[in-house]
Design a protein around this motif. Sequence first.
Motif, mmCIF file in Angstrom:
data_model
loop_
_atom_site.group_PDB
_atom_site.id
_atom_site.type_symbol
_atom_site.label_atom_id
_atom_site.label_comp_id
_atom_site.label_asym_id
_atom_site.label_seq_id
_atom_site.Cartn_x
_atom_site.Cartn_y
_atom_site.Cartn_z
ATOM 1 N N SER A 50 -14.168 -28.599 -7.074
ATOM 2 C CA SER A 50 -13.978 -28.606 -8.517
ATOM 3 C C SER A 50 -14.949 -29.592 -9.152
ATOM 4 N N GLY A 51 -15.652 -29.150 -10.191
ATOM 5 C CA GLY A 51 -16.602 -30.017 -10.870
ATOM 6 C C GLY A 51 -17.967 -30.089 -10.209
ATOM 7 N N SER A 52 -18.193 -29.222 -9.224
ATOM 8 C CA SER A 52 -19.461 -29.274 -8.484
ATOM 9 C C SER A 52 -20.626 -28.688 -9.261
ATOM 10 N N CYS A 216 -15.918 -11.974 2.331
ATOM 11 C CA CYS A 216 -16.284 -10.566 2.197
ATOM 12 C C CYS A 216 -17.743 -10.404 1.790
ATOM 13 N N THR A 217 -18.451 -11.517 1.558
ATOM 14 C CA THR A 217 -19.842 -11.464 1.135
ATOM 15 C C THR A 217 -20.786 -11.517 2.334
ATOM 16 N N ASN A 218 -22.089 -11.422 2.059
ATOM 17 C CA ASN A 218 -23.106 -11.510 3.105
ATOM 18 C C ASN A 218 -23.566 -12.945 3.330
ATOM 19 N N ARG A 219 -23.423 -13.772 2.279
ATOM 20 C CA ARG A 219 -23.941 -15.143 2.352
ATOM 21 C C ARG A 219 -23.187 -16.011 1.357
ATOM 22 N N VAL A 220 -22.987 -17.278 1.729
ATOM 23 C CA VAL A 220 -22.318 -18.224 0.837
ATOM 24 C C VAL A 220 -23.270 -19.382 0.548
ATOM 25 N N VAL A 221 -23.452 -19.671 -0.740
ATOM 26 C CA VAL A 221 -24.253 -20.815 -1.184
ATOM 27 C C VAL A 221 -23.293 -21.915 -1.620
ATOM 28 N N PHE A 222 -23.509 -23.128 -1.120
ATOM 29 C CA PHE A 222 -22.620 -24.245 -1.416
ATOM 30 C C PHE A 222 -23.286 -25.225 -2.385
ATOM 31 N N ILE A 223 -22.513 -25.634 -3.397
ATOM 32 C CA ILE A 223 -22.961 -26.604 -4.392
ATOM 33 C C ILE A 223 -22.057 -27.828 -4.319
ATOM 34 N N LYS A 224 -22.633 -29.016 -4.347
ATOM 35 C CA LYS A 224 -21.841 -30.242 -4.381
ATOM 36 C C LYS A 224 -22.513 -31.251 -5.308
ATOM 37 N N ASP A 225 -21.734 -31.828 -6.222
ATOM 38 C CA ASP A 225 -22.232 -32.828 -7.172
ATOM 39 C C ASP A 225 -23.463 -32.330 -7.918
ATOM 40 N N VAL A 247 -14.366 -21.887 6.210
ATOM 41 C CA VAL A 247 -13.315 -22.911 6.143
ATOM 42 C C VAL A 247 -13.829 -24.230 6.711
ATOM 43 N N SER A 248 -14.551 -24.162 7.814
ATOM 44 C CA SER A 248 -15.108 -25.363 8.432
ATOM 45 C C SER A 248 -16.064 -26.083 7.485
ATOM 46 N N VAL A 249 -16.915 -25.310 6.820
ATOM 47 C CA VAL A 249 -17.888 -25.911 5.911
ATOM 48 C C VAL A 249 -17.211 -26.473 4.660
ATOM 49 N N THR A 250 -16.258 -25.730 4.078
ATOM 50 C CA THR A 250 -15.594 -26.215 2.870
ATOM 51 C C THR A 250 -14.791 -27.469 3.139
ATOM 52 N N THR A 251 -14.247 -27.610 4.347
ATOM 53 C CA THR A 251 -13.540 -28.837 4.728
ATOM 54 C C THR A 251 -14.507 -30.011 4.735
ATOM 55 N N LYS A 252 -15.669 -29.798 5.299
ATOM 56 C CA LYS A 252 -16.706 -30.831 5.309
ATOM 57 C C LYS A 252 -17.202 -31.107 3.890
ATOM 58 N N LEU A 253 -17.369 -30.057 3.116
ATOM 59 C CA LEU A 253 -17.878 -30.174 1.752
ATOM 60 C C LEU A 253 -16.944 -30.973 0.861
ATOM 61 N N GLY A 254 -15.649 -30.842 1.112
ATOM 62 C CA GLY A 254 -14.674 -31.539 0.289
ATOM 63 C C GLY A 254 -14.514 -33.008 0.652
ATOM 64 N N GLY A 255 -15.105 -33.404 1.784
ATOM 65 C CA GLY A 255 -15.007 -34.795 2.206
ATOM 66 C C GLY A 255 -16.172 -35.621 1.705
ATOM 67 N N ASP A 256 -16.428 -36.711 2.379
ATOM 68 C CA ASP A 256 -17.475 -37.644 1.958
ATOM 69 C C ASP A 256 -18.764 -37.491 2.758
ATOM 70 N N GLN A 257 -18.786 -36.519 3.663
ATOM 71 C CA GLN A 257 -19.961 -36.358 4.489
ATOM 72 C C GLN A 257 -21.127 -35.811 3.664
ATOM 73 N N ASP A 258 -22.307 -36.287 3.927
ATOM 74 C CA ASP A 258 -23.482 -35.878 3.168
ATOM 75 C C ASP A 258 -24.420 -34.967 3.947
ATOM 76 N N ASP A 259 -24.097 -34.679 5.207
ATOM 77 C CA ASP A 259 -24.990 -33.853 5.988
ATOM 78 C C ASP A 259 -25.020 -32.437 5.426
ATOM 79 N N VAL A 260 -26.211 -31.910 5.247
ATOM 80 C CA VAL A 260 -26.408 -30.622 4.608
ATOM 81 C C VAL A 260 -26.640 -29.556 5.662
ATOM 82 N N LEU A 261 -26.158 -28.357 5.396
ATOM 83 C CA LEU A 261 -26.335 -27.236 6.331
ATOM 84 C C LEU A 261 -27.815 -26.888 6.460
#
Length: 261
Positions: A50-52, A216-225, A247-261
């Motif tokens: 939220s707010g990303s 259900c998509t072909n690809r997911v793009v992640f946005i943070k801050d 789910v694994s990525v969104t869990t990481k994304l919601g935390g404080d980790q900064d490592d990017v895929l």
Amino acid sequence: MASSDALDVRNVTKVYGGRGKRGDAAKTIALENVSMRVGAGEFVAIMGPSGSGKSTLLNCISTIDVPTSGQIVIGGRNVEALSRREVAKFRRDELGFVFQDSNLLDTLTAYENIALALTIKHTPAREVDMRVRELARILGISEVLDKYPHQLSGGQKQRVAAARATVGNPTLVLADEPTGALDSKSAKVLLETFSLLNQRGSTIVMVTHDSFTASCTNRVVFIKDGRFWGHLERGSKDRKAFFADIVSVTTKLGGDQDDVL
């Protein structure tokens, strides 16, 4: 996927606000140097906390909002270079929209809501009827064409909205949390509808917070801050395996980790 890009977002930054009462900077950087491409025929989800900035990005892509800097190219056209009149025509002809609330016109039947996307482009009446009924048949909504929105279930409304968004064969279909107001059964039917439309050639970009919806998509793009954080390709994985990855990525994304895929 075709080699051409339906969408090319180039270093887009969006800043809101100006200066505060004391002259100090009171601005919010909603997006910062975001770049992404979507090939013709792709089905892509945009996810982030939220707010990303994911909804801001969708608003800029849809020409509802204007980037502070950067470029957005849709179907080979730089939307920032269009005049106000050209933007209105471009939005009508090149973009399709599906919102969380279906936004159907209450005084029109389902048929008329779908047909409206063609009649405003002065499509011949015979062709309008043929295209509306054929798409309704494919999407399983032929039996509700004569009904008004208040007579439809939530899932039926969203399928009608999906038909309206794609009947004109736009360059890009934009969906903003389209399953957010639906129960799980209706959401599943809508996602199957999107997959079917994608198989027929529609290019779809969908903002969602839900990992099952994104799977259900072909690809997911992640946005943070406000920044591009990474993306995840489905490849040859089945939906269950892709869902687990998301789910694994969104869990990481919601935390404080900064490592990017």
